[in-house]
Design a protein around this motif. Structure first.
Motif, short mmCIF file in Angstrom:
data_model
loop_
_atom_site.label_atom_id
_atom_site.label_comp_id
_atom_site.label_asym_id
_atom_site.label_seq_id
_atom_site.Cartn_x
_atom_site.Cartn_y
_atom_site.Cartn_z
N LEU A 55 0.85 -1.19 0.00
CA LEU A 55 0.00 0.00 0.00
C LEU A 55 0.88 1.24 0.00
CD1 LEU A 55 -2.72 1.58 0.51
CD2 LEU A 55 -2.28 1.22 2.96
N SER A 56 0.52 2.20 -0.83
CA SER A 56 1.16 3.52 -0.77
C SER A 56 0.06 4.57 -0.84
CB SER A 56 2.18 3.71 -1.90
OG SER A 56 1.55 3.65 -3.15
N VAL A 57 0.32 5.71 -0.19
CA VAL A 57 -0.67 6.79 -0.13
C VAL A 57 0.00 8.07 -0.62
CG1 VAL A 57 -2.24 8.09 1.35
CG2 VAL A 57 -1.73 5.70 1.88
N SER A 58 -0.67 8.74 -1.55
CA SER A 58 -0.17 10.02 -2.07
C SER A 58 -1.35 10.96 -2.21
CB SER A 58 0.52 9.80 -3.41
OG SER A 58 0.96 11.03 -3.94
N GLY A 59 -1.37 12.01 -1.41
CA GLY A 59 -2.52 12.92 -1.42
C GLY A 59 -3.76 12.18 -0.97
N ASP A 60 -4.79 12.14 -1.84
CA ASP A 60 -6.03 11.41 -1.54
C ASP A 60 -6.08 10.05 -2.23
OD1 ASP A 60 -7.04 13.41 0.07
OD2 ASP A 60 -7.99 14.48 -1.59
N ARG A 61 -4.99 9.65 -2.87
CA ARG A 61 -4.97 8.39 -3.64
C ARG A 61 -4.31 7.27 -2.84
NH1 ARG A 61 -5.87 6.87 -8.71
NH2 ARG A 61 -6.17 9.02 -9.38
N LEU A 62 -5.03 6.13 -2.80
CA LEU A 62 -4.50 4.90 -2.20
C LEU A 62 -4.16 3.97 -3.35
CD1 LEU A 62 -7.31 4.25 0.45
CD2 LEU A 62 -5.24 5.59 0.73
N THR A 63 -2.92 3.49 -3.38
CA THR A 63 -2.49 2.59 -4.44
C THR A 63 -2.05 1.28 -3.82
OG1 THR A 63 -1.77 4.47 -5.78
CG2 THR A 63 -0.93 2.29 -6.39
N LEU A 64 -2.64 0.20 -4.29
CA LEU A 64 -2.31 -1.14 -3.81
C LEU A 64 -1.66 -1.90 -4.95
CD1 LEU A 64 -5.57 -0.65 -2.49
CD2 LEU A 64 -4.33 -2.22 -1.02
N ALA A 65 -0.54 -2.54 -4.66
CA ALA A 65 0.18 -3.32 -5.67
C ALA A 65 0.19 -4.79 -5.28
CB ALA A 65 1.60 -2.79 -5.80
#
Length: 160
Positions: A55-65
């Motif tokens: 999981l990474s978080v940037s601003g309001d975006r959650l990105t799951l790899a």
């Protein structure tokens, strides 16, 4: 009646100790077998294949790899997001295109237009809308729980 000799008296305690040891070993074997029989894995634990997600978080975006393991059927997934221990008012219903509390157009397998499978190397992201709460603030801890068909797959955390 003649008195027992010293050798006869010494044999009795040895036989008694040997019998106590045999009984103890037998009881331990029975109890051990019983314990092992009751600690079998549940069917969902036997069939679960490990999956590596990040999981990474940037601003309001959650990105799951998806980093490794079996492919996941997105239609069976449940995703729960919490910020500093408080669950979001609106959770992402995956897959989706437009959902309450999220900006339209999630990417990757979370998008309803995807092939429905989340495989190694693919990333999925969602972006929180300002109508959802709590908001992502700098320094907050975001926790994402993922379940597949009701069984836990991953619990991920990242700091905003």
């Amino acid at each position: 009646m003649p008195s027992p000799s010293a050798t006869e008296r010494a044999v009795s305690p040895v036989v008694g100790v040997a019998l106590v040891l045999v009984v103890t070993v037998c009881l331990a074997a029975v109890v051990g077998a019983g314990v092992l029989a009751t600690t079998t894995q549940l069917p969902e634990e036997r069939s679960a294949t490990p999956v590596a997600l990040s999981l990474s978080v940037s601003g309001d975006r959650l990105t799951l790899a998806h980093r490794g393991g079996r492919a996941l059927d997105v239609s069976e997934l449940g995703v729960t997001v919490a910020v500093d221990g408080t669950e979001l008012r609106h959770q992402p219903p995956v897959p989706f295109f437009s959902a309450r509390g999220f900006r339209a157009g999630p990417t990757g397998p979370f998008n309803v237009a995807s092939d429905g499978s989340w495989s190694v190397g693919e990333t999925a992201s969602v972006e929180l809308a300002s109508t959802n709460s709590p908001q992502l603030t700098s320094g907050a801890t975001v926790t994402v729980r993922i379940v597949a068909d009701g069984r836990p797959v991953a619990r991920l955390s990242a700091t905003v």
